[in-house]
Design a protein around this motif. Sequence first.
Motif, PDB file in Angstrom:
ATOM      1  N   LEU A  41       0.831  -1.204   0.000  1.00 25.05           N
ATOM      2  CA  LEU A  41       0.000   0.000   0.000  1.00 25.05           C
ATOM      3  C   LEU A  41       0.868   1.257   0.000  1.00 25.05           C
ATOM      4  O   LEU A  41       0.450   2.304  -0.497  1.00 25.05           O
ATOM      5  CB  LEU A  41      -0.914   0.030   1.242  1.00 25.05           C
ATOM      6  CG  LEU A  41      -2.032  -1.014   1.300  1.00 25.05           C
ATOM      7  CD1 LEU A  41      -2.756  -0.925   2.633  1.00 25.05           C
ATOM      8  CD2 LEU A  41      -3.011  -0.799   0.149  1.00 25.05           C
ATOM      9  N   THR A  46      -0.927   8.798  -1.507  1.00 26.58           N
ATOM     10  CA  THR A  46      -2.273   9.131  -1.007  1.00 26.58           C
ATOM     11  C   THR A  46      -2.260  10.464  -0.263  1.00 26.58           C
ATOM     12  O   THR A  46      -3.177  10.767   0.491  1.00 26.58           O
ATOM     13  CB  THR A  46      -2.787   8.027  -0.061  1.00 26.58           C
ATOM     14  OG1 THR A  46      -1.783   7.774   0.942  1.00 26.58           O
ATOM     15  CG2 THR A  46      -3.082   6.734  -0.799  1.00 26.58           C
ATOM     16  N   VAL A  49      -5.415  12.362  -0.737  1.00 26.28           N
ATOM     17  CA  VAL A  49      -6.639  11.563  -0.837  1.00 26.28           C
ATOM     18  C   VAL A  49      -7.398  11.548   0.496  1.00 26.28           C
ATOM     19  O   VAL A  49      -6.829  11.246   1.539  1.00 26.28           O
ATOM     20  CB  VAL A  49      -6.303  10.105  -1.249  1.00 26.28           C
ATOM     21  CG1 VAL A  49      -7.574   9.264  -1.384  1.00 26.28           C
ATOM     22  CG2 VAL A  49      -5.511  10.081  -2.539  1.00 26.28           C
ATOM     23  N   PRO A  51      -9.673   9.776   3.019  1.00 28.89           N
ATOM     24  CA  PRO A  51     -10.017   8.364   3.216  1.00 28.89           C
ATOM     25  C   PRO A  51     -11.514   8.118   3.029  1.00 28.89           C
ATOM     26  O   PRO A  51     -12.330   8.980   3.350  1.00 28.89           O
ATOM     27  CB  PRO A  51      -9.604   8.090   4.668  1.00 28.89           C
ATOM     28  CG  PRO A  51      -9.241   9.391   5.271  1.00 28.89           C
ATOM     29  CD  PRO A  51      -9.131  10.413   4.210  1.00 28.89           C
ATOM     30  N   MET A  52     -11.843   6.963   2.483  1.00 26.07           N
ATOM     31  CA  MET A  52     -13.251   6.637   2.260  1.00 26.07           C
ATOM     32  C   MET A  52     -13.921   6.350   3.605  1.00 26.07           C
ATOM     33  O   MET A  52     -13.393   5.608   4.419  1.00 26.07           O
ATOM     34  CB  MET A  52     -13.366   5.410   1.367  1.00 26.07           C
ATOM     35  CG  MET A  52     -14.798   5.065   1.031  1.00 26.07           C
ATOM     36  SD  MET A  52     -14.905   3.501   0.145  1.00 26.07           S
ATOM     37  CE  MET A  52     -15.229   4.098  -1.486  1.00 26.07           C
TER      38      MET A  52
ATOM     39  N   ALA B 305      -5.273  -3.634   0.472  1.00 27.23           N
ATOM     40  CA  ALA B 305      -6.175  -2.716   1.197  1.00 27.23           C
ATOM     41  C   ALA B 305      -7.229  -3.512   1.959  1.00 27.23           C
ATOM     42  O   ALA B 305      -7.550  -3.221   3.120  1.00 27.23           O
ATOM     43  CB  ALA B 305      -6.842  -1.744   0.227  1.00 27.23           C
ATOM     44  N   VAL B 308      -6.302  -5.047   5.281  1.00 25.57           N
ATOM     45  CA  VAL B 308      -6.247  -4.149   6.433  1.00 25.57           C
ATOM     46  C   VAL B 308      -7.679  -3.852   6.897  1.00 25.57           C
ATOM     47  O   VAL B 308      -8.032  -4.045   8.060  1.00 25.57           O
ATOM     48  CB  VAL B 308      -5.523  -2.830   6.087  1.00 25.57           C
ATOM     49  CG1 VAL B 308      -5.618  -1.868   7.274  1.00 25.57           C
ATOM     50  CG2 VAL B 308      -4.076  -3.099   5.733  1.00 25.57           C
ATOM     51  N   TYR B 371      -1.798   1.970   8.756  1.00 28.75           N
ATOM     52  CA  TYR B 371      -2.554   0.862   8.170  1.00 28.75           C
ATOM     53  C   TYR B 371      -3.993   1.237   7.815  1.00 28.75           C
ATOM     54  O   TYR B 371      -4.335   1.344   6.643  1.00 28.75           O
ATOM     55  CB  TYR B 371      -2.537  -0.356   9.106  1.00 28.75           C
ATOM     56  CG  TYR B 371      -1.187  -1.014   9.152  1.00 28.75           C
ATOM     57  CD1 TYR B 371      -0.740  -1.801   8.091  1.00 28.75           C
ATOM     58  CD2 TYR B 371      -0.345  -0.851  10.239  1.00 28.75           C
ATOM     59  CE1 TYR B 371       0.500  -2.398   8.108  1.00 28.75           C
ATOM     60  CE2 TYR B 371       0.908  -1.451  10.275  1.00 28.75           C
ATOM     61  CZ  TYR B 371       1.327  -2.223   9.204  1.00 28.75           C
ATOM     62  OH  TYR B 371       2.553  -2.820   9.215  1.00 28.75           O
ATOM     63  N   LYS B 374      -4.434   4.572   5.818  1.00 31.40           N
ATOM     64  CA  LYS B 374      -3.820   4.384   4.497  1.00 31.40           C
ATOM     65  C   LYS B 374      -4.714   3.500   3.616  1.00 31.40           C
ATOM     66  O   LYS B 374      -4.954   3.798   2.450  1.00 31.40           O
ATOM     67  CB  LYS B 374      -2.439   3.736   4.669  1.00 31.40           C
ATOM     68  CG  LYS B 374      -1.690   3.506   3.375  1.00 31.40           C
ATOM     69  CD  LYS B 374      -0.994   4.763   2.891  1.00 31.40           C
ATOM     70  CE  LYS B 374      -0.354   4.561   1.536  1.00 31.40           C
ATOM     71  NZ  LYS B 374       0.299   5.780   1.051  1.00 31.40           N
ATOM     72  N   GLN B 376      -7.922   2.994   3.840  1.00 33.00           N
ATOM     73  CA  GLN B 376      -9.161   3.693   3.470  1.00 33.00           C
ATOM     74  C   GLN B 376      -8.889   4.738   2.383  1.00 33.00           C
ATOM     75  O   GLN B 376      -9.763   5.048   1.580  1.00 33.00           O
ATOM     76  CB  GLN B 376      -9.797   4.352   4.708  1.00 33.00           C
ATOM     77  CG  GLN B 376     -10.387   3.356   5.719  1.00 33.00           C
ATOM     78  CD  GLN B 376     -11.654   2.671   5.228  1.00 33.00           C
ATOM     79  OE1 GLN B 376     -11.640   1.913   4.265  1.00 33.00           O
ATOM     80  NE2 GLN B 376     -12.769   2.933   5.892  1.00 33.00           N
ATOM     81  N   GLN B 377      -7.666   5.286   2.359  1.00 35.85           N
ATOM     82  CA  GLN B 377      -7.295   6.207   1.277  1.00 35.85           C
ATOM     83  C   GLN B 377      -7.147   5.451  -0.044  1.00 35.85           C
ATOM     84  O   GLN B 377      -7.631   5.890  -1.080  1.00 35.85           O
ATOM     85  CB  GLN B 377      -5.977   6.923   1.628  1.00 35.85           C
ATOM     86  CG  GLN B 377      -6.173   7.991   2.697  1.00 35.85           C
ATOM     87  CD  GLN B 377      -4.845   8.586   3.142  1.00 35.85           C
ATOM     88  OE1 GLN B 377      -3.890   7.868   3.405  1.00 35.85           O
ATOM     89  NE2 GLN B 377      -4.791   9.908   3.218  1.00 35.85           N
ATOM     90  N   VAL B 378      -6.490   4.288   0.030  1.00 35.40           N
ATOM     91  CA  VAL B 378      -6.328   3.475  -1.180  1.00 35.40           C
ATOM     92  C   VAL B 378      -7.708   3.003  -1.671  1.00 35.40           C
ATOM     93  O   VAL B 378      -7.971   2.941  -2.874  1.00 35.40           O
ATOM     94  CB  VAL B 378      -5.383   2.277  -0.904  1.00 35.40           C
ATOM     95  CG1 VAL B 378      -5.415   1.279  -2.052  1.00 35.40           C
ATOM     96  CG2 VAL B 378      -3.968   2.779  -0.661  1.00 35.40           C
ATOM     97  N   ARG B 379      -8.576   2.743  -0.723  1.00 38.62           N
ATOM     98  CA  ARG B 379      -9.934   2.343  -1.071  1.00 38.62           C
ATOM     99  C   ARG B 379     -10.615   3.435  -1.908  1.00 38.62           C
ATOM    100  O   ARG B 379     -11.315   3.147  -2.877  1.00 38.62           O
ATOM    101  CB  ARG B 379     -10.697   2.128   0.240  1.00 38.62           C
ATOM    102  CG  ARG B 379     -11.940   1.327   0.082  1.00 38.62           C
ATOM    103  CD  ARG B 379     -12.532   1.013   1.432  1.00 38.62           C
ATOM    104  NE  ARG B 379     -13.903   0.570   1.249  1.00 38.62           N
ATOM    105  CZ  ARG B 379     -14.735   0.333   2.231  1.00 38.62           C
ATOM    106  NH1 ARG B 379     -14.350   0.485   3.483  1.00 38.62           N
ATOM    107  NH2 ARG B 379     -15.963  -0.073   1.983  1.00 38.62           N
ATOM    108  N   LYS B 380     -10.353   4.665  -1.537  1.00 38.65           N
ATOM    109  CA  LYS B 380     -10.894   5.795  -2.289  1.00 38.65           C
ATOM    110  C   LYS B 380     -10.337   5.800  -3.716  1.00 38.65           C
ATOM    111  O   LYS B 380     -11.081   6.014  -4.677  1.00 38.65           O
ATOM    112  CB  LYS B 380     -10.517   7.103  -1.569  1.00 38.65           C
ATOM    113  CG  LYS B 380     -11.158   8.335  -2.142  1.00 38.65           C
ATOM    114  CD  LYS B 380     -12.559   8.462  -1.613  1.00 38.65           C
ATOM    115  CE  LYS B 380     -13.238   9.704  -2.171  1.00 38.65           C
ATOM    116  NZ  LYS B 380     -14.592   9.800  -1.615  1.00 38.65           N
ATOM    117  N   LEU B 381      -9.024   5.523  -3.846  1.00 37.66           N
ATOM    118  CA  LEU B 381      -8.406   5.490  -5.175  1.00 37.66           C
ATOM    119  C   LEU B 381      -9.045   4.407  -6.049  1.00 37.66           C
ATOM    120  O   LEU B 381      -9.324   4.625  -7.226  1.00 37.66           O
ATOM    121  CB  LEU B 381      -6.899   5.208  -5.066  1.00 37.66           C
ATOM    122  CG  LEU B 381      -6.001   6.266  -4.418  1.00 37.66           C
ATOM    123  CD1 LEU B 381      -4.562   5.743  -4.339  1.00 37.66           C
ATOM    124  CD2 LEU B 381      -6.047   7.567  -5.208  1.00 37.66           C
TER     125      LEU B 381
END
Lengths: 95, 484
Positions: A41, A46, A49, A51-52, B305, B308, B371, B374, B376-381
């Motif tokens: 990751l 990010t 970005v 977070p979702m 992602a 985690v 973790y 990070k 949750q940010q990748v999840r957005k991507l």
Amino acid sequence: MSLEVEDVTKIARLARLEIKSGDVEHYASELSGILDFVDRLNAADTSAVTPMAHPLEQVQRLREDEVTETNQRELFQSIAPEVEDGLYLVPKVIE
Amino acid sequence: MHNKTITELSAGLKAGDFSSEELTNSFLQRIEEHGETLNCFVTVSGKEALEAARVADGLIAKGEGGVLTGIPMAHKDIFCTKGFKTSCGSKMLDNFISPYDATVVSRLAAAGMVSLGKLNMDEFAMGSSNETSYYGAVKNPWDTNCVPGGSSGGSAAAVAARLVPIATGTDTGGSIRQPASFCGITGLKPTYGTVSRFGMIAFASSLDQAGPMTRSAEDAALVLQAMAGFDPNDSTSLENSVPDYSAELNKELTGLKIGLPKEFFEEGLDNEVAKAVEAAVEEYRKLGAEVKEISLPNMDLSVPAYYVVAPAECSANLSRFDGVRYGYRCENPENLEDLYSRSRGEGFGAEVKRRIMIGAYALSAGYYDAYYLKAQQVRKLISEDFKKAFEEVDLIMGPTAPSTAFGIGEKTDDPLSMYLSDIFTIGVNLAGIPAMSIPAGFVKSKPVGLQLIGNYFSEGRLLNAAHRYQQVTEWHKGVPAEFE
């Protein structure tokens, strides 16, 4: 990220999860492998970005603070490991 | 009788060709005959099923009831069923008799469906092969040396072997679609929030979603219709009205824009599976669809992602199993802490323990940002990748899984290789969008699944595309030889 035996013991304690002493080393190696994989990751930038929080950007729905359920203590306690006089029994906490 | 669709069975019931009691008995007999071989049922509730069938027959005789009235089915053992054991595939809940019904259970019962019992699954839905179940591995009806996929492996095997016309499943990272692919059936994971999670034992709350596992898209539309809809008991349930999922089943596919993500066809995908998927896409071209290559550039980050987000949420959700209020309790606890940790240590299996520990670690002081945040940010991507793709295309297609069903025991010693069997399905859960798996051929006599992915709320479109394909192909009609 590599986890040592002490790390696994600590995490297991935090999670209230008994791990047999003979298994700790095995878990340390498996969990380290998973964390190494997860470290991929870090390749993603990010920095900008958000977070979702929810897939559909929804906020938590709230309801009126009203009683909607009836008391079903006996039903719920009928499946408990140990109860007495409507109370759940656990080993003595205060000496 | 066991090869008929819901629509055909319903017509037969209404015409009086057979009663629901007869239909129920005939499926109970098939379960009796084959259930043990496949190990797909945890509980069979024949007596209660026959009672429900007689009630359904009464309704049908009066001209009441709908298309699902009197049709047998079974639930994944993750859905709470009042008065019945709900084990979630775990020793922890082996003695748990649920005091209430999940919304999915009460809705399908209200629609008149007759539940025949509860289906085996990976422990707490954590697994991709159904081998983590406390009740042992489920076998794939196409090859009993192979896994049925997971975590809804019992559901997939039971539907594929025609032991039930339909089953419920849940999908957190592919747990409906991957077993549907391995067992050659149709599985649909709806948009997050479409089907209530109330009474569905929680694994990763921001990813979990229930859906139908059936033999055709037409059947899936009928079952989803009854499952979906707002539920005040689930705080993440969507308040949207439920569309008619069968309305557009027959719509022409002319001009449908299909995107093939190039990342789905790179290394790791079995060559023969790739060929089957390409042939299915060719079929869509013949149906009038336009096909183009697209890119989901962050695809390779979806599995990391997920490992985690899902463990973090599972470590929180599974903290409720404490040996105090219900479920397994260890013998002779020395003190309260010993009661907690031994009940949990003895009650949970190895995969559940791994995930609880990964989650507890990722959420522990000093590691949260590195973790969970990070991830949750990748999840957005990942979610943005899908969003961009759906500006160009109507549906995304590709393989459901990188291979066909693998052998029992083949991946149990290597958690990471097991995790990677969900590489094509996990992104969908992270984004919360709907997707299906439908049968699209065989490789060495084992089924291949085609995955169809749509934008939020596109279930109608997915079902339409799946149904049109099933009108011109026969793959979904295949029955494993031993179970004809």
